[in-house]
Design a protein around this motif. Sequence first.
Motif, PDB file in Angstrom:
ATOM      1  N   THR A 133       0.828  -1.189   0.000  1.00  0.00           N
ATOM      2  CA  THR A 133       0.000   0.000   0.000  1.00  0.00           C
ATOM      3  C   THR A 133       0.873   1.253   0.000  1.00  0.00           C
ATOM      4  N   ALA A 134       1.926   1.263   0.797  1.00  0.00           N
ATOM      5  CA  ALA A 134       2.837   2.408   0.817  1.00  0.00           C
ATOM      6  C   ALA A 134       3.506   2.590  -0.524  1.00  0.00           C
ATOM      7  N   SER A 135       3.951   1.494  -1.133  1.00  0.00           N
ATOM      8  CA  SER A 135       4.572   1.573  -2.450  1.00  0.00           C
ATOM      9  C   SER A 135       3.601   2.109  -3.476  1.00  0.00           C
ATOM     10  N   ALA A 136       2.369   1.628  -3.425  1.00  0.00           N
ATOM     11  CA  ALA A 136       1.355   2.092  -4.367  1.00  0.00           C
ATOM     12  C   ALA A 136       1.046   3.566  -4.134  1.00  0.00           C
ATOM     13  N   ALA A 137       0.993   3.974  -2.877  1.00  0.00           N
ATOM     14  CA  ALA A 137       0.700   5.372  -2.571  1.00  0.00           C
ATOM     15  C   ALA A 137       1.803   6.286  -3.080  1.00  0.00           C
ATOM     16  N   VAL A 138       3.054   5.896  -2.874  1.00  0.00           N
ATOM     17  CA  VAL A 138       4.162   6.700  -3.395  1.00  0.00           C
ATOM     18  C   VAL A 138       4.085   6.748  -4.918  1.00  0.00           C
ATOM     19  N   ALA A 139       3.833   5.617  -5.534  1.00  0.00           N
ATOM     20  CA  ALA A 139       3.735   5.575  -6.996  1.00  0.00           C
ATOM     21  C   ALA A 139       2.605   6.468  -7.488  1.00  0.00           C
ATOM     22  N   ASP A 140       1.487   6.500  -6.772  1.00  0.00           N
ATOM     23  CA  ASP A 140       0.354   7.341  -7.166  1.00  0.00           C
ATOM     24  C   ASP A 140       0.682   8.824  -7.044  1.00  0.00           C
ATOM     25  N   LEU A 141       1.469   9.194  -6.060  1.00  0.00           N
ATOM     26  CA  LEU A 141       1.803  10.596  -5.825  1.00  0.00           C
ATOM     27  C   LEU A 141       3.027  11.058  -6.615  1.00  0.00           C
TER      28      LEU A 141
ATOM     29  N   SER B 230       4.748  11.870  -9.463  1.00  0.00           N
ATOM     30  CA  SER B 230       4.485  12.144 -10.879  1.00  0.00           C
ATOM     31  C   SER B 230       5.739  12.150 -11.748  1.00  0.00           C
ATOM     32  N   ASP B 231       6.920  12.370 -11.169  1.00  0.00           N
ATOM     33  CA  ASP B 231       8.132  12.371 -11.986  1.00  0.00           C
ATOM     34  C   ASP B 231       8.888  11.042 -11.957  1.00  0.00           C
ATOM     35  N   GLY B 232       8.377  10.080 -11.185  1.00  0.00           N
ATOM     36  CA  GLY B 232       8.944   8.738 -11.192  1.00  0.00           C
ATOM     37  C   GLY B 232      10.281   8.567 -10.502  1.00  0.00           C
ATOM     38  N   ASP B 233      10.635   9.477  -9.591  1.00  0.00           N
ATOM     39  CA  ASP B 233      11.932   9.352  -8.921  1.00  0.00           C
ATOM     40  C   ASP B 233      11.890   8.527  -7.637  1.00  0.00           C
ATOM     41  N   GLY B 234      10.710   7.994  -7.302  1.00  0.00           N
ATOM     42  CA  GLY B 234      10.604   7.108  -6.148  1.00  0.00           C
ATOM     43  C   GLY B 234      10.306   7.790  -4.834  1.00  0.00           C
ATOM     44  N   VAL B 235      10.209   9.106  -4.841  1.00  0.00           N
ATOM     45  CA  VAL B 235       9.871   9.870  -3.646  1.00  0.00           C
ATOM     46  C   VAL B 235       8.846  10.937  -4.026  1.00  0.00           C
ATOM     47  N   VAL B 236       8.245  11.550  -3.015  1.00  0.00           N
ATOM     48  CA  VAL B 236       7.197  12.544  -3.241  1.00  0.00           C
ATOM     49  C   VAL B 236       7.672  13.910  -2.766  1.00  0.00           C
ATOM     50  N   SER B 237       7.662  14.873  -3.668  1.00  0.00           N
ATOM     51  CA  SER B 237       8.036  16.249  -3.325  1.00  0.00           C
ATOM     52  C   SER B 237       6.814  16.998  -2.793  1.00  0.00           C
TER      53      SER B 237
END
Length: 79
Positions: free
Chosen positions: A18-26, A28-35
């Motif tokens: 779920t955490a992986s999916a949530a990060v992937a959903d957020l 948008s630039d595909g770098d593996g983290v959320v700005s």
Amino acid sequence: MKTALIALTTATVMGTMTASAAVADLDSDGDGVVSFTEMLAVYPTMTEEGFAAVDTNGDGVVDEEELTAATEGGLIPEA
């Protein structure tokens, strides 16, 4: 006992997915983290102070572990 262990293991794996999916959903630039900008696009009421509370290591981005902790801690809604 065995059933409880299986349930705990399943919950742990599902939480990670779920955490992986949530990060992937957020993410948008595909770098593996959320700005902050990516978080703001999904959660428009997010403030810089709120983002800083989620970004516990202060590196300017939110990773899976931080996102999971923030969701469980009620800092952001579950995805």
